[in-house]
Design an enzyme around this catalytic site. Structure first.
Site, PDB file in Angstrom:
ATOM      1  CG  HIS A  98      -5.919   0.048   8.364  1.00  0.00           C
ATOM      2  ND1 HIS A  98      -5.833   1.415   8.176  1.00  0.00           N
ATOM      3  CD2 HIS A  98      -4.691  -0.318   8.810  1.00  0.00           C
ATOM      4  CE1 HIS A  98      -4.625   1.817   8.482  1.00  0.00           C
ATOM      5  NE2 HIS A  98      -3.912   0.805   8.878  1.00  0.00           N
TER       6      HIS A  98
ATOM      7  CG  ASN B  39      -8.654   1.463  11.290  1.00  0.00           C
ATOM      8  OD1 ASN B  39      -7.627   0.797  11.139  1.00  0.00           O
ATOM      9  ND2 ASN B  39      -9.106   2.275  10.358  1.00  0.00           N
TER      10      ASN B  39
ATOM     11  CG  ASP C  68      -0.234  -0.033   2.551  1.00  0.00           C
ATOM     12  OD1 ASP C  68       0.994  -0.199   2.572  1.00  0.00           O
ATOM     13  OD2 ASP C  68      -0.917   0.100   3.584  1.00  0.00           O
TER      14      ASP C  68
ATOM     15  CD  GLU D 111      -8.261   3.261   6.549  1.00  0.00           C
ATOM     16  OE1 GLU D 111      -8.394   2.592   7.585  1.00  0.00           O
ATOM     17  OE2 GLU D 111      -7.519   4.252   6.502  1.00  0.00           O
TER      18      GLU D 111
HETATM   19  C1  GLP Z   1      -0.549   1.745   8.214  1.00  0.00           C
HETATM   20  C2  GLP Z   1      -0.442   1.008   6.873  1.00  0.00           C
HETATM   21  C3  GLP Z   1      -0.533  -0.486   7.046  1.00  0.00           C
HETATM   22  C4  GLP Z   1       0.152  -0.881   8.320  1.00  0.00           C
HETATM   23  C5  GLP Z   1      -0.684  -0.372   9.469  1.00  0.00           C
HETATM   24  C6  GLP Z   1      -0.048  -0.572  10.811  1.00  0.00           C
HETATM   25  O1  GLP Z   1      -1.344   2.882   8.094  1.00  0.00           O
HETATM   26  N1  GLP Z   1      -1.378   1.426   5.899  1.00  0.00           N
HETATM   27  O2  GLP Z   1       0.018  -1.145   5.939  1.00  0.00           O
HETATM   28  O3  GLP Z   1       0.282  -2.278   8.401  1.00  0.00           O
HETATM   29  O4  GLP Z   1      -1.083   0.956   9.273  1.00  0.00           O
HETATM   30  O5  GLP Z   1       1.056   0.275  10.981  1.00  0.00           O
HETATM   31  P1  GLP Z   1       2.110   0.128  12.147  1.00  0.00           P
HETATM   32  O6  GLP Z   1       2.875  -1.111  11.886  1.00  0.00           O
HETATM   33  O7  GLP Z   1       2.978   1.369  12.033  1.00  0.00           O
HETATM   34  O8  GLP Z   1       1.345   0.066  13.419  1.00  0.00           O
END
Ligand code: GLP
Length: 240
Positions: A138, A136, A67, A143
Site C-alpha cells: 500500500h 502489502n 494519510d 490498500e
Molecule cells: C503505514 C502508512 C503508510 C506507510 C506504510 C509503511 O500503515 N499508512 O503511509 O508508508 O504503512 O510504514 P512503515 O514505514 O512503518 O513500514
C-alpha cells in the site's frame, strides 16, 4: 523508475532528503508531502536539519500530510499527525508557507476528506510526494484493490495493515479505516520518491518494481510514473 540503492538506512534517509531539497530549489513555491511510519523518520530529520542550516528555503513551499488513521488526532501516539508534528514541524526553525495535517479524529471525517482535496487543489498538484511502502504494497492508505482513479478517500484497513498497525500504538487504538491522498493525486506529483529499508520490505518492493501493475499491489502503479525514484537500502533492494 530510477532505482537508488543505498548502503544503509542513514544513506537512504540522506539521499531521499537531498532529492526533495533539489526539487524545492527548482520550484520553491510547490507543494510537498511526506508519509508517516517508521521508514521516513531519518529522512525527515535530515530534511529539517537542511532547512535549519539554510541549505533549503521552504518559506514559499506548502506541506500536506499523506494519510491518517481514522479516529486518531494529531495528539495521539502513533498517529501520522503526531509524527509530522514531532519529527518535522516542531523541529523547523524556518516554517513552511503553510501546512495541512489531516485530522483523523475530525467529527465530520467526510469534511476532512474534502478539505484534503481542497488543499491539494489549491496549492498543488504535488511537486514532490515521498512515500513509504506497506507490507502489502500500500501507498498511504491506498490498500489492495484500491481504485487508481480516486482522489482523497476513506478506506477500510486491509488485513495486513490491521496486523502491522500495533507496532505504532500497541493495543491502545483499534482503527478500522484510513484517510489518504489518492493514487490520482500521487501520480500527478512531478516527482515521486518511494523509500524502503530492511529485508522485510524486499519481497514487496520486488513486486512493486518488477511485478505486474495491479491494484492488488498499489505501489506497482509507480512503474507508470514518469519521474519516480525508488530509494532503498541494500536489504530492501536485495531482490531488485
Ligand atoms: C503505514 C502508512 C503508510 C506507510 C506504510 C509503511 O500503515 N499508512 O503511509 O508508508 O504503512 O510504514 P512503515 O514505514 O512503518 O513500514
Amino acid at each position: 523508475m530510477h532505482i537508488v540503492v543505498c548502503k544503509d538506512y542513514e544513506e537512504m534517509s540522506r539521499r531521499a532528503a537531498e532529492i526533495v531539497a533539489e526539487q524545492i530549489k527548482k520550484r520553491p513555491d510547490g507543494l510537498i508531502s511526506f508519509p508517516g511510519g517508521d521508514t521516513p523518520l531519518g529522512m525527515v530529520h535530515v530534511f529539517a536539519d537542511m532547512v535549519n542550516e539554510g541549505k533549503v528555503d521552504i518559506s514559499r513551499t506548502h506541506y500536506v500530510s499523506l494519510d491518517e488513521w481514522v479516529g486518531l488526532s494529531n495528539e495521539d501516539e502513533g498517529s501520522c499527525g503526531l509524527f509530522n508534528q514531532q519529527n518535522l514541524l516542531s523541529r523547523l526553525q524556518h516554517p513552511f508557507a503553510g501546512t495541512h495535517i489531516i485530522n483523523g479524529a475530525a467529527e465530520d471525517i467526510e469534511s476532512e476528506r474534502v478539505a484534503l482535496n481542497d488543499y491539494i487543489s489549491q496549492y498543488g498538484p504535488l511537486d514532490v510526494s515521498v512515500l513509504g511502502i506497506g507490507m502489502n504494497g500500500h501507498l498511504g492508505f491506498n490498500e489492495n484493490g484500491v481504485d487508481f482513479d480516486l482522489d482523497a478517500h476513506i478506506i477500510p484497513l486491509s488485513e495486513t495493515t490491521l496486523k502491522v498497525m500495533t507496532k505504532y500504538f500497541g493495543e491502545k487504538f483499534h482503527p478500522t479505516q484510513g484517510i489518504s491522498q489518492g493514487i490520482r493525486q500521487i501520480m500527478a506529483a512531478k516527482t515521486v520518491i518511494l523509500i524502503a529499508n530492511g529485508a522485510h520490505k524486499a519481497e514487496i518492493l520486488k513486486k512493486a518494481v518488477h511485478g505486474p501493475v495491479t491494484n492488488e499491489v498499489p505501489a506497482s502503479v509507480l512503474q507508470n510514473h514518469p519521474n519516480c525514484y525508488v530509494v532503498a537500502d541494500e536489504a530492501a533492494a536485495a531482490l531488485l
